[in-house]
Write an enzyme that holds these catalytic residues in place. Structure first.
Site, PDB file in Angstrom:
ATOM      1  N   SER A   1       0.810  -1.217   0.000  1.00  0.00           N
ATOM      2  CA  SER A   1       0.000   0.000   0.000  1.00  0.00           C
ATOM      3  C   SER A   1       0.847   1.273   0.000  1.00  0.00           C
ATOM      4  O   SER A   1       1.574   1.532  -0.941  1.00  0.00           O
ATOM      5  CB  SER A   1      -0.954  -0.040   1.203  1.00  0.00           C
ATOM      6  OG  SER A   1      -1.959   0.930   1.101  1.00  0.00           O
TER       7      SER A   1
ATOM      8  N   GLU B   1      10.840   5.902  -9.539  1.00  0.00           N
ATOM      9  CA  GLU B   1      10.548   6.475 -10.858  1.00  0.00           C
ATOM     10  C   GLU B   1      10.779   7.979 -10.943  1.00  0.00           C
ATOM     11  O   GLU B   1      11.037   8.496 -12.032  1.00  0.00           O
ATOM     12  CB  GLU B   1       9.103   6.145 -11.247  1.00  0.00           C
ATOM     13  CG  GLU B   1       8.851   4.646 -11.406  1.00  0.00           C
ATOM     14  CD  GLU B   1       7.429   4.325 -11.852  1.00  0.00           C
ATOM     15  OE1 GLU B   1       6.698   5.254 -12.259  1.00  0.00           O
ATOM     16  OE2 GLU B   1       7.043   3.129 -11.793  1.00  0.00           O
TER      17      GLU B   1
ATOM     18  N   LYS C   1      -0.649  -3.892  -3.516  1.00  0.00           N
ATOM     19  CA  LYS C   1      -1.947  -3.317  -3.127  1.00  0.00           C
ATOM     20  C   LYS C   1      -2.055  -1.933  -3.770  1.00  0.00           C
ATOM     21  O   LYS C   1      -1.530  -0.954  -3.257  1.00  0.00           O
ATOM     22  CB  LYS C   1      -2.080  -3.215  -1.614  1.00  0.00           C
ATOM     23  CG  LYS C   1      -3.435  -2.689  -1.151  1.00  0.00           C
ATOM     24  CD  LYS C   1      -3.549  -2.746   0.365  1.00  0.00           C
ATOM     25  CE  LYS C   1      -4.900  -2.230   0.826  1.00  0.00           C
ATOM     26  NZ  LYS C   1      -5.023  -0.757   0.734  1.00  0.00           N
TER      27      LYS C   1
END
Length: 472
Positions: free
Chosen positions: A303, A314, A328
């Site tokens: 999560s 990224e 998740k």
């Protein structure tokens, strides 16, 4: 004022007035019903009649009697359960309070971290200086009753609710400790306990090792404090440990990302039902972060910890080390009602800065590193007794543990024979325990303690993270 002089005219007016009043009543009823259907659309569902009839029948005829409140709460729980989504739940009253307290900066309780194992509830750890530690509760104790009532059959959330309560109130715990013949009773007074979710340590080579256990209300403030402390101590590289972090509040996650991700770079995108709305969160970084970052993750990083991992990977050029994360990629919001009950509902999905939906896929590390095989060995269930002649998976686990600690030979794998008993006897003797040659809870706790220490010394993921940072 004008008076009627004709009796027939009076009768006609009276009749029209009655009809008019009746018409207005009917129109009002229809409009009221239509308004009710707009406000409460479930009234239009044919199955709602079944619900109403069932409710009335239970209240009128159920042999043992029923409470209206319990029926309605049960219906709410069933409604959420029917979605088939484990993350959408309805938590009643004290369960709702315990849920929200899990994200707050402090809570009222006794300082026990609970662990469920094989249907039993164990004290996994104790908060230093809290009531439970002060009154002699031990890690590994089994809670068998609360306030004199057995907890057999209760859910994890129920036990948490029983342990918590208002500051100053008391709770009595009945504990089973190891091989003790009789249970132990302790009475604890609840007090306010601070929740700490960030820890740090300075490693050699200027590496600051920061661990975030979950994202709660003040995790971002804790993180900032720990990082500033490490920087004063000469930190030049950050090893961010998110292993086994189950997630938590998105707000504190974004605040931490704001510190580490370059200004205006995307942190994540949140997409709502039917693509009706997409919110893109971009970094609001105030001071450039120039320290190289390595993030450690594993299969239990989920999560919000995946949100931060993906953002750093990224948008901030961080290197991710470890194992693929849990996966998740959905977002829950919760609302708390006046009686403290909570509705937690999945309302959106989130995507990485590059637009990837990681749900059930996880974030793939840049460098995959597994922990030593013994790290996957789980603690044997509380109450397990193994001796000569025992066999099965539990025996196999015990033998692998003993072998890892250097006590060999352990005998035929899966069969507790004389060699297994001898290895266990030598372990118990070395640890200054009662030598029985049989396995019990106290022996098991000591084995796990030593294996945990060994894992810290042989943490291949952490070692790889340090190695990568050394090259940056």
């Amino acid at each position: 004022m004008k008076y009627f002089s004709n009796a027939d005219a009076k009768q006609r007016v009276t009749t029209l007035a009655i009809l008019g009043a009746l018409l207005f009543t009917i129109i009002g009823f229809i409009l009221g019903w239509l308004w009710m259907e707009v406000r409460y659309p479930m009234l239009k569902e044919p199955s709602f009649r079944n619900f109403t009839v069932s409710y009335n029948t239970i209240m009128d005829k159920y042999l043992n009697g029923a409470k209206s409140e319990d029926l309605i709460n049960g219906a709410s729980q069933g409604m959420l359960a029917s979605l088939g989504d484990p993350y959408s739940r309805y938590l009643i009253k004290d369960q709702g309070s315990a849920y929200t307290q899990g994200y707050e900066a402090e809570f009222s309780g006794v300082g026990i971290t609970l662990q469920e194992a094989d249907g039993k509830f164990l004290v996994a750890s104790l908060t230093e200086g809290a009531p439970a530690e002060r009154e002699g509760v031990h890690a590994g104790d089994e809670i068998v009753a609360v306030n004199g009532t057995s907890i057999v059959g209760k859910a994890y959330e129920d036990i948490i609710t029983l342990l918590r309560g208002n500051v100053g109130t008391k709770v009595k715990l009945t504990l089973q400790r190891g091989g003790a013949a009789k249970p132990i009773e302790v009475e604890l007074t609840r007090e306010s306990i601070a929740v700490h979710t960030v820890t740090s340590e300075m490693l050699s080579g200027g590496v600051g090792h920061v661990t975030i256990s979950k994202f709660a209300e003040k995790t971002d403030a804790e993180f900032k404090t720990e990082v500033e402390k490490l920087q004063k101590d000469g930190m030049t590289k950050l090893l961010l440990d998110l292993r086994s972090n189950p997630g938590g509040l998105l707000k504190s996650t974004i605040q931490i990302a704001n510190m580490l991700v370059p200004k205006d770079k995307v942190i994540l995108k949140v997409v709502y039902k039917n693509n009706s709305k997409t919110i893109t969160y971009k970094s609001k970084q105030e001071k450039p972060w120039t320290i190289p970052i390595v993030v450690l993750v594993n299969g239990q990083s989920a999560s919000a910890s995946e949100v931060l991992t993906a953002a750093l990977k990224e948008s901030a050029g961080a290197t991710v080390v470890g194992e693929k994360t849990f996966g998740k990629g959905i977002v829950q919001t919760f609302q708390q009602f006046k009686d403290n009950s909570v509705l937690s509902l999945t309302e959106a999905q989130w995507k990485t800065p590059g637009g990837t939906w990681i749900h059930k896929q996880g974030v793939t590390p840049d460098v995959t590193v597994a922990l030593p095989a013994f790290a996957s060995l789980s603690q044997l269930p509380f109450g397990t007794e193994l001796k000569m002649g025992s066999y099965g998976e539990n025996v196999k686990t015990l033998q692998l543990m003993l072998k890892e600690l250097g006590y060999t030979p352990v005998g035929d794998i899966g069969l507790f024979d004389a060699r297994t008993s001898d290895a266990l006897s030598r372990f118990q003797k070395d640890q200054k325990m009662t030598v029985t040659g049989a396995f019990n809870d106290m022996t098991g706790y000591r084995i796990i303690e030593l294996l945990s220490k060994k894992l810290k010394e042989e943490d291949t993921q952490l070692q790889k993270g340090i190695e990568i940072l050394a090259s940056k």
